[in-house]
Motif scaffolding. Structure first.
Motif, PDB file in Angstrom:
ATOM      1  N   THR A  84       8.877  -5.279  10.303  1.00  9.32           N
ATOM      2  CA  THR A  84       8.015  -5.223   9.126  1.00  9.32           C
ATOM      3  C   THR A  84       8.866  -4.838   7.922  1.00  9.32           C
ATOM      4  O   THR A  84       9.937  -4.259   8.069  1.00  9.32           O
ATOM      5  CB  THR A  84       6.877  -4.206   9.309  1.00  9.32           C
ATOM      6  OG1 THR A  84       7.389  -2.868   9.213  1.00  9.32           O
ATOM      7  CG2 THR A  84       6.179  -4.391  10.652  1.00  9.32           C
ATOM      8  N   GLY A  85       8.366  -5.190   6.733  1.00 10.91           N
ATOM      9  CA  GLY A  85       9.163  -4.930   5.533  1.00 10.91           C
ATOM     10  C   GLY A  85      10.508  -5.612   5.624  1.00 10.91           C
ATOM     11  O   GLY A  85      11.541  -5.070   5.209  1.00 10.91           O
ATOM     12  N   ALA A  86      10.506  -6.841   6.150  1.00  7.28           N
ATOM     13  CA  ALA A  86      11.751  -7.499   6.544  1.00  7.28           C
ATOM     14  C   ALA A  86      12.649  -7.907   5.388  1.00  7.28           C
ATOM     15  O   ALA A  86      13.823  -8.217   5.604  1.00  7.28           O
ATOM     16  CB  ALA A  86      11.430  -8.722   7.400  1.00  7.28           C
ATOM     17  N   VAL A 110       8.493   2.890   6.576  1.00  6.47           N
ATOM     18  CA  VAL A 110       7.360   3.509   5.893  1.00  6.47           C
ATOM     19  C   VAL A 110       7.453   3.214   4.398  1.00  6.47           C
ATOM     20  O   VAL A 110       8.466   3.488   3.757  1.00  6.47           O
ATOM     21  CB  VAL A 110       7.324   5.025   6.139  1.00  6.47           C
ATOM     22  CG1 VAL A 110       6.223   5.680   5.310  1.00  6.47           C
ATOM     23  CG2 VAL A 110       7.104   5.301   7.618  1.00  6.47           C
ATOM     24  N   THR A 111       6.385   2.628   3.861  1.00  2.00           N
ATOM     25  CA  THR A 111       6.309   2.288   2.446  1.00  2.00           C
ATOM     26  C   THR A 111       5.003   2.817   1.874  1.00  2.00           C
ATOM     27  O   THR A 111       4.148   3.318   2.609  1.00  2.00           O
ATOM     28  CB  THR A 111       6.367   0.763   2.255  1.00  2.00           C
ATOM     29  OG1 THR A 111       5.279   0.165   2.979  1.00  2.00           O
ATOM     30  CG2 THR A 111       7.679   0.192   2.753  1.00  2.00           C
ATOM     31  N   ILE A 120      11.385   3.539  13.539  1.00  4.83           N
ATOM     32  CA  ILE A 120      10.736   3.750  12.248  1.00  4.83           C
ATOM     33  C   ILE A 120      11.708   4.419  11.287  1.00  4.83           C
ATOM     34  O   ILE A 120      12.423   5.351  11.659  1.00  4.83           O
ATOM     35  CB  ILE A 120       9.446   4.602  12.406  1.00  4.83           C
ATOM     36  CG1 ILE A 120       8.676   4.671  11.089  1.00  4.83           C
ATOM     37  CG2 ILE A 120       9.752   5.997  12.955  1.00  4.83           C
ATOM     38  CD1 ILE A 120       7.259   5.214  11.238  1.00  4.83           C
ATOM     39  N   VAL A 121      11.777   3.898  10.071  1.00  3.38           N
ATOM     40  CA  VAL A 121      12.492   4.564   8.978  1.00  3.38           C
ATOM     41  C   VAL A 121      11.461   5.386   8.226  1.00  3.38           C
ATOM     42  O   VAL A 121      10.517   4.835   7.651  1.00  3.38           O
ATOM     43  CB  VAL A 121      13.155   3.542   8.032  1.00  3.38           C
ATOM     44  CG1 VAL A 121      13.759   4.263   6.823  1.00  3.38           C
ATOM     45  CG2 VAL A 121      14.234   2.761   8.757  1.00  3.38           C
ATOM     46  N   GLU A 165       4.655   8.278  11.340  1.00  4.18           N
ATOM     47  CA  GLU A 165       5.717   8.843  12.175  1.00  4.18           C
ATOM     48  C   GLU A 165       5.129   9.638  13.338  1.00  4.18           C
ATOM     49  O   GLU A 165       5.611   9.553  14.480  1.00  4.18           O
ATOM     50  CB  GLU A 165       6.620   9.754  11.335  1.00  4.18           C
ATOM     51  CG  GLU A 165       7.440   9.035  10.268  1.00  4.18           C
ATOM     52  CD  GLU A 165       6.738   8.911   8.927  1.00  4.18           C
ATOM     53  OE1 GLU A 165       7.420   8.710   7.918  1.00  4.18           O
ATOM     54  OE2 GLU A 165       5.484   9.009   8.880  1.00  4.18           O
ATOM     55  N   GLN A 166       4.088  10.401  13.051  1.00  5.34           N
ATOM     56  CA  GLN A 166       3.455  11.213  14.086  1.00  5.34           C
ATOM     57  C   GLN A 166       2.777  10.328  15.131  1.00  5.34           C
ATOM     58  O   GLN A 166       2.868  10.578  16.338  1.00  5.34           O
ATOM     59  CB  GLN A 166       2.424  12.154  13.470  1.00  5.34           C
ATOM     60  CG  GLN A 166       1.879  13.203  14.429  1.00  5.34           C
ATOM     61  CD  GLN A 166       2.938  14.172  14.913  1.00  5.34           C
ATOM     62  OE1 GLN A 166       3.859  14.517  14.174  1.00  5.34           O
ATOM     63  NE2 GLN A 166       2.825  14.606  16.161  1.00  5.34           N
TER      64      GLN A 166
END
Length: 268
Positions: A6-8, A70-71, A95-96, A105-106
């Motif tokens: 995602t967010g590629a 994450v955005t 995940i970033v 994240e959780q």
């Protein structure tokens, strides 16, 4: 088996894609605008956004590994995205983070599948915000001149791809930095040397920095968070660690290397 990124086409996402392709993985790239993706040949492009997980049923079909960056806007739906991914058959995720451990994240940490969280510090690509003023005036305007162990976004992508492809990274949290803690002045000097010109640092106030972000459409909360972070970076942001080398087997790239890759963008 397919890896969905995602967010590629983002700062780090395109590097995750490129590294996975280099490793011979089958990659599906989620992007808002496939026509302008400019990703490696062979990548399957899918139009969409991870902030609308209810629309990703087809994108998740056949996917066993997932990368999330994450955005803005993901916090409210990230847990749903993770659940849908697990239900679709995803068994390994990376995940970033968004700068802190938020809902997405959780949710990943509690998902019951293999996961790895990447916690990069300041991106070297933040220097791209200097392009216009360097080209036009030879000036960079920033409120603070503090050290930061800036990290190459390509190294973030390499760590993510390694964790997705290789075993031994499940449940790990990786703090990622570059090989040097550099002040703003030191980064400017490296950039100026590469361009063969003097670049001045003009200090602005904290409020001017916030106002600049607001003018770019950043929310008040996010603008205050970003400027506050830069005014007093956490110890992790200014302390060099060798995580990238340990995970990928090669040293983290320097800011000078990043500048060499992007120097043309700063030239008049």
């Amino acid at each position: 088996m397919t890896v969905l990124v995602t967010g590629a086409t983002g700062n780090t996402g395109r590097h995750v894609v490129a590294e996975l392709v280099r490793r011979g993985e089958r990659v599906r790239a989620l992007t808002r605008n496939p026509a302008e993706a400019r990703l490696p040949a062979g990548v399957e492009l899918v139009e969409g956004t991870h902030t609308a997980p209810e629309t990703l049923t087809e994108a998740l079909e056949g996917v066993t590994k997932l990368h999330i960056t994450v955005t803005a806007g993901l916090a409210d739906v990230g847990a749903d995205l993770v659940k849908r991914a697990v239900d679709a058959g995803v068994r390994r995720m990376t995940i970033v983070w968004g700068g802190y451990v938020g809902p997405t994240e959780q949710a990943m940490a509690e998902s019951g599948v293999e996961w790895t969280r990447l916690e990069p510090q300041e991106f070297m690509s933040n220097a791209l915000t200097w392009v216009d003023s360097v080209r036009a005036e030879g000036v960079i305007r920033e409120p603070f001149d503090l050290p930061s162990a800036v990290v190459h976004e390509g190294d973030i992508g390499a760590v993510a791809a390694t964790a997705l492809v290789e075993d031994g990274h499940s449940g790990k949290v990786y703090n990622l930095t570059g090989p040097q803690a550099l002040t703003t002045s030191e980064r400017i000097a490296i950039l100026g040397s590469a361009l063969g010109r003097d670049i001045a640092l003009e200090q602005i106030t904290r409020q001017q920095a916030i106002d600049r972000l607001l003018a770019e459409g950043v929310s008040v909360a996010d603008a205050e968070y970003v400027v506050g972070w830069h005014s007093d970076p956490p110890v992790e942001a200014r302390t060099v660690v060798d995580t990238i080398e340990k995970v990928t087997g090669r040293p983290a790239r320097t800011f000078a290397q990043w500048v060499a890759e992007h120097a043309d963008r700063f030239k008049p």
